[in-house]
Scaffold this motif. Sequence first.
Motif, mmCIF file in Angstrom:
data_model
loop_
_atom_site.group_PDB
_atom_site.id
_atom_site.type_symbol
_atom_site.label_atom_id
_atom_site.label_comp_id
_atom_site.label_asym_id
_atom_site.label_seq_id
_atom_site.Cartn_x
_atom_site.Cartn_y
_atom_site.Cartn_z
ATOM 1 N N GLU A 170 0.942 -1.296 0.039
ATOM 2 C CA GLU A 170 -0.024 -0.013 -0.058
ATOM 3 C C GLU A 170 0.989 1.313 -0.220
ATOM 4 O OE1 GLU A 170 -3.521 1.772 2.797
ATOM 5 O OE2 GLU A 170 -3.270 -0.291 2.654
ATOM 6 N N ILE A 171 2.012 1.190 0.782
ATOM 7 C CA ILE A 171 2.806 2.457 0.653
ATOM 8 C C ILE A 171 3.441 2.509 -0.421
ATOM 9 C CG2 ILE A 171 4.993 3.353 1.829
ATOM 10 C CD1 ILE A 171 3.880 2.055 4.510
ATOM 11 N N MET A 172 3.924 1.624 -1.230
ATOM 12 C CA MET A 172 4.691 1.694 -2.485
ATOM 13 C C MET A 172 3.500 2.253 -3.301
ATOM 14 S SD MET A 172 7.784 1.005 -1.983
ATOM 15 C CE MET A 172 8.298 0.933 -3.761
ATOM 16 N N LYS A 173 2.358 1.822 -3.672
ATOM 17 C CA LYS A 173 1.348 2.147 -4.405
ATOM 18 C C LYS A 173 1.194 3.975 -4.221
ATOM 19 C CE LYS A 173 -1.550 -1.976 -5.075
ATOM 20 N NZ LYS A 173 -2.507 -2.692 -4.308
ATOM 21 N N LEU A 174 1.059 4.439 -3.044
ATOM 22 C CA LEU A 174 1.092 5.723 -2.742
ATOM 23 C C LEU A 174 2.185 6.373 -3.057
ATOM 24 C CD1 LEU A 174 -0.513 5.388 0.964
ATOM 25 C CD2 LEU A 174 -1.787 6.186 -1.280
ATOM 26 N N ARG A 175 3.363 6.014 -2.884
ATOM 27 C CA ARG A 175 4.563 6.539 -3.427
ATOM 28 C C ARG A 175 4.659 6.964 -4.656
ATOM 29 N NH1 ARG A 175 10.157 4.377 -0.946
ATOM 30 N NH2 ARG A 175 10.661 6.634 -1.625
ATOM 31 N N VAL A 176 4.141 5.828 -5.455
ATOM 32 C CA VAL A 176 4.125 6.019 -7.046
ATOM 33 C C VAL A 176 3.168 7.118 -7.343
ATOM 34 C CG1 VAL A 176 3.498 4.858 -9.214
ATOM 35 C CG2 VAL A 176 4.900 3.276 -7.521
#
Length: 196
Positions: A170-176
């Motif tokens: 979830e954090i990686m998606k938000l960072r993208v």
Amino acid sequence: MKLHETSVLGYSRSVVPPDRQGRLYKKSQRSSSYQPRWCELRGNLLFYWERQGDREPLGLIVLEGCTVELQESATEPFTFEISYPQGPLGHRAYKLAAEDQASMEGWVRVLSTASRDYLRALVTELEGQYWDTKALRASPPEEGVAPPSPLVGAVRWPHFEGLHHQFGEEIMKLRVRWGEARRAEAQPAKRDLIDW
């Protein structure tokens, strides 16, 4: 508990800075005197040496299943005890003393929170807060209505790895998404070169 001596000694010499280090005074089991010891806390292991810089530690205290309690008295200031009331060999305790009040409080605080049991409880609490926040963001409650419990129907993971994987995705998606938004803001708006 059995520990692999080579692994433990290697860990005591790690180049990674310890969680806390400093001089403590350890009460001898054979006499009532306190001996100065250089102590380093690494995870849930408290290593102690005769002097700072010695190669081999004199001993190791594993901080699982222990309690850390203040033991101050007029004759023994700044003392605390690490004890194992339910150990396989009966009650076992280490009595230690710090050089001053601030040092004692700091050591008691970090030793009390160094066990895996404490970290497991902390992760469970943080997971609950995460689900609370996620549920509130998904559907803000109406005024005067209690928010729904985020744990009803929520997936619970027994291990930290599952938490790390789920929340990490979830954090990686938000960072993208955040990176894409920043790049879009940095792009100049396309306009005609000639303004009629």
